[in-house]
Design a protein around this motif. Sequence first.
Motif, PDB file in Angstrom:
ATOM      1  N   VAL A   1       0.520  -1.345   0.003  1.00  0.00           N
ATOM      2  CA  VAL A   1       0.168   0.199   0.141  1.00  0.00           C
ATOM      3  C   VAL A   1       1.287   1.265  -0.352  1.00  0.00           C
ATOM      4  CG1 VAL A   1      -2.429  -1.072   1.231  1.00  0.00           C
ATOM      5  CG2 VAL A   1       0.249   0.234   2.132  1.00  0.00           C
ATOM      6  N   ARG A   2      -0.122   2.461  -0.199  1.00  0.00           N
ATOM      7  CA  ARG A   2       0.969   3.795  -0.653  1.00  0.00           C
ATOM      8  C   ARG A   2       1.243   3.278   1.085  1.00  0.00           C
ATOM      9  NH1 ARG A   2       2.020   5.649  -5.123  1.00  0.00           N
ATOM     10  NH2 ARG A   2       0.152   4.667  -6.879  1.00  0.00           N
ATOM     11  N   ILE A   3       2.020   4.045   2.152  1.00  0.00           N
ATOM     12  CA  ILE A   3       2.525   4.298   3.087  1.00  0.00           C
ATOM     13  C   ILE A   3       2.227   5.621   3.631  1.00  0.00           C
ATOM     14  CG2 ILE A   3       3.759   1.780   3.857  1.00  0.00           C
ATOM     15  CD1 ILE A   3       5.825   3.615   4.219  1.00  0.00           C
ATOM     16  N   ALA A   4       2.223   6.618   2.555  1.00  0.00           N
ATOM     17  CA  ALA A   4       2.113   7.750   2.858  1.00  0.00           C
ATOM     18  C   ALA A   4       3.309   8.681   4.083  1.00  0.00           C
ATOM     19  CB  ALA A   4       0.449   8.488   2.828  1.00  0.00           C
ATOM     20  N   SER A   5       2.194   8.902   5.170  1.00  0.00           N
ATOM     21  CA  SER A   5       3.153   9.654   6.004  1.00  0.00           C
ATOM     22  C   SER A   5       4.021   9.466   6.996  1.00  0.00           C
ATOM     23  CB  SER A   5       2.849  11.336   7.121  1.00  0.00           C
ATOM     24  OG  SER A   5       2.191  12.145   5.599  1.00  0.00           O
ATOM     25  N   ASN A   6       3.886   7.391   7.104  1.00  0.00           N
ATOM     26  CA  ASN A   6       4.949   6.609   7.531  1.00  0.00           C
ATOM     27  C   ASN A   6       6.067   6.924   7.155  1.00  0.00           C
ATOM     28  OD1 ASN A   6       3.226   5.156   9.634  1.00  0.00           O
ATOM     29  ND2 ASN A   6       2.379   4.966   7.789  1.00  0.00           N
ATOM     30  N   THR A   7       6.621   7.591   5.432  1.00  0.00           N
ATOM     31  CA  THR A   7       7.786   8.254   5.364  1.00  0.00           C
ATOM     32  C   THR A   7       8.251   8.833   6.104  1.00  0.00           C
ATOM     33  OG1 THR A   7       6.303   7.586   2.629  1.00  0.00           O
ATOM     34  CG2 THR A   7       8.770   9.223   3.022  1.00  0.00           C
ATOM     35  N   LYS A   8       7.812   9.770   6.586  1.00  0.00           N
ATOM     36  CA  LYS A   8       7.971  10.698   7.614  1.00  0.00           C
ATOM     37  C   LYS A   8       9.504   9.778   8.637  1.00  0.00           C
ATOM     38  CE  LYS A   8       5.278  14.668   7.483  1.00  0.00           C
ATOM     39  NZ  LYS A   8       4.350  13.872   6.430  1.00  0.00           N
ATOM     40  N   MET A   9       8.500   8.107   9.559  1.00  0.00           N
ATOM     41  CA  MET A   9       9.836   8.375  10.167  1.00  0.00           C
ATOM     42  C   MET A   9      11.187   7.823   9.518  1.00  0.00           C
ATOM     43  SD  MET A   9       7.475   6.061  12.088  1.00  0.00           S
ATOM     44  CE  MET A   9       6.408   4.332  10.673  1.00  0.00           C
ATOM     45  N   PHE A  10      11.081   7.535   7.950  1.00  0.00           N
ATOM     46  CA  PHE A  10      12.505   6.983   7.206  1.00  0.00           C
ATOM     47  C   PHE A  10      13.004   8.191   7.455  1.00  0.00           C
ATOM     48  CE2 PHE A  10       9.519   3.345   6.885  1.00  0.00           C
ATOM     49  CZ  PHE A  10      10.100   2.814   6.376  1.00  0.00           C
ATOM     50  N   THR A  11      12.839   9.501   6.092  1.00  0.00           N
ATOM     51  CA  THR A  11      13.265  10.226   6.345  1.00  0.00           C
ATOM     52  C   THR A  11      14.212  10.891   8.400  1.00  0.00           C
ATOM     53  OG1 THR A  11      11.879  11.413   4.618  1.00  0.00           O
ATOM     54  CG2 THR A  11      13.112  12.794   6.191  1.00  0.00           C
ATOM     55  N   ALA A  12      13.065  10.962   8.487  1.00  0.00           N
ATOM     56  CA  ALA A  12      13.836  11.614  10.190  1.00  0.00           C
ATOM     57  C   ALA A  12      14.334   9.961  10.894  1.00  0.00           C
ATOM     58  CB  ALA A  12      12.541  11.225  11.663  1.00  0.00           C
ATOM     59  N   VAL A  13      14.744   8.485  10.626  1.00  0.00           N
ATOM     60  CA  VAL A  13      16.056   8.144  10.995  1.00  0.00           C
ATOM     61  C   VAL A  13      17.218   8.898   9.649  1.00  0.00           C
ATOM     62  CG1 VAL A  13      16.463   5.683  10.409  1.00  0.00           C
ATOM     63  CG2 VAL A  13      14.260   6.822  11.588  1.00  0.00           C
TER      64      VAL A  13
END
Length: 394
Positions: free
Chosen positions: A100-112
């Motif tokens: 699925v498109r995980i949308a703003s969960n991407t923010k966790m990856f960018t933050a890491v």
Amino acid sequence: MSHPTVKPPSGTRRGRPALAVALAVAVLGGMALAAPASAGTVRKNGSDDAVQSSLDKVVRGGELPGALASVRDADGRVRDYTAGVGDLKTKAEVPVDGQVRIASNTKMFTAVVALQLAGEGKIKLDAPVEKYLPKLIRGKGNDGREITTRQLLQHTSGLHSYTAGMPSIFKIQHRYTEPHVLLDTGLAHKPDFAPGKGWAYSNTGYVALGLLIQKVTGRPIGEEITERIIKPAGLRGTYWPGIGEEGIRGPHPSGYAAKKPGKQAAESLADVTRLDPSWGWAAGQLIGTPSDLNLFLAALMDGKLLKPAQLKQMKDTMKAPGFPAGWTYGLGLLKIKLSCGGYAYGHGGDIDGYETRTGITEDGRAATIAVTALPTTQAAADKVNKALDTALCS
């Protein structure tokens, strides 16, 4: 990629904090057996238990077409669930652990990635963003000399979210948008508040983080996320879509959006599975599976992705207006109060066609739930949050 309560029925995307809404789906529960995700992981189909019951309730009202969930215990055992239908036209089943498109969960990856760079001494969280992006954040009272990387991570920069007031998905579904255009859209507005003097969910801030990461590393943000997180954590179903890539590569349920404001019945839904996710970029472009999100959270909390000092800072949270009582926000990470006591750390994401909610407890229990449309009623939203809580507390 999120809103404090329920997505407005107009079809526009406000700046929605990524875990405050809920999940949903339509009728008919279905489950299937999936192969083991990795060595030492036992995956089996869901049974008639509390998690399945909660998913069935999410889809029962018919507001949303399908739901899928993955629950991982502290020993790495995985149980997957589905409910509803995966395609309204063909009535195909929801694929177990589908992409699925995980949308703003991407923010966790960018933050890491940003925190990894801090741990490597390549950036300083409390240095002005101007140090890394000279003269880029300017105009309408926005000033990169007054904003820090930490404030971008924690949504305390004051930068107005570019997603506020975006047009209907049907007008931009197949449009490619450059990251600088997203940033400029946010900077065309005055700040919501002076840096460090408030809290407001800002997708603009995470686009700025993506540009900062690219400037410091000299490489694309998608590549940095892939090499620093996806590959080391063994996320086999997660990827950064390429430029112009509108489809979803692996087995996936179809995603839907309402064709008319305020209409969410099955006959009013249009298939928006294929869309250009560039408007999400570092704030919300990734595609992944529920089990991968759980695996990512496990790797994060086990210290496999961040040094102890950076993980501690990521988990240091503050009040986040608009979220449910007891929920607070850290550096790209949400702390969620559970009904069974204690807390979970995670995030969530909303993009036309899909909504996801995810969390992991201190003792290593993780859960991710996804639905195939965005709820437009508070009742549906509450069912989604309840489903996540049930999965983490059962």
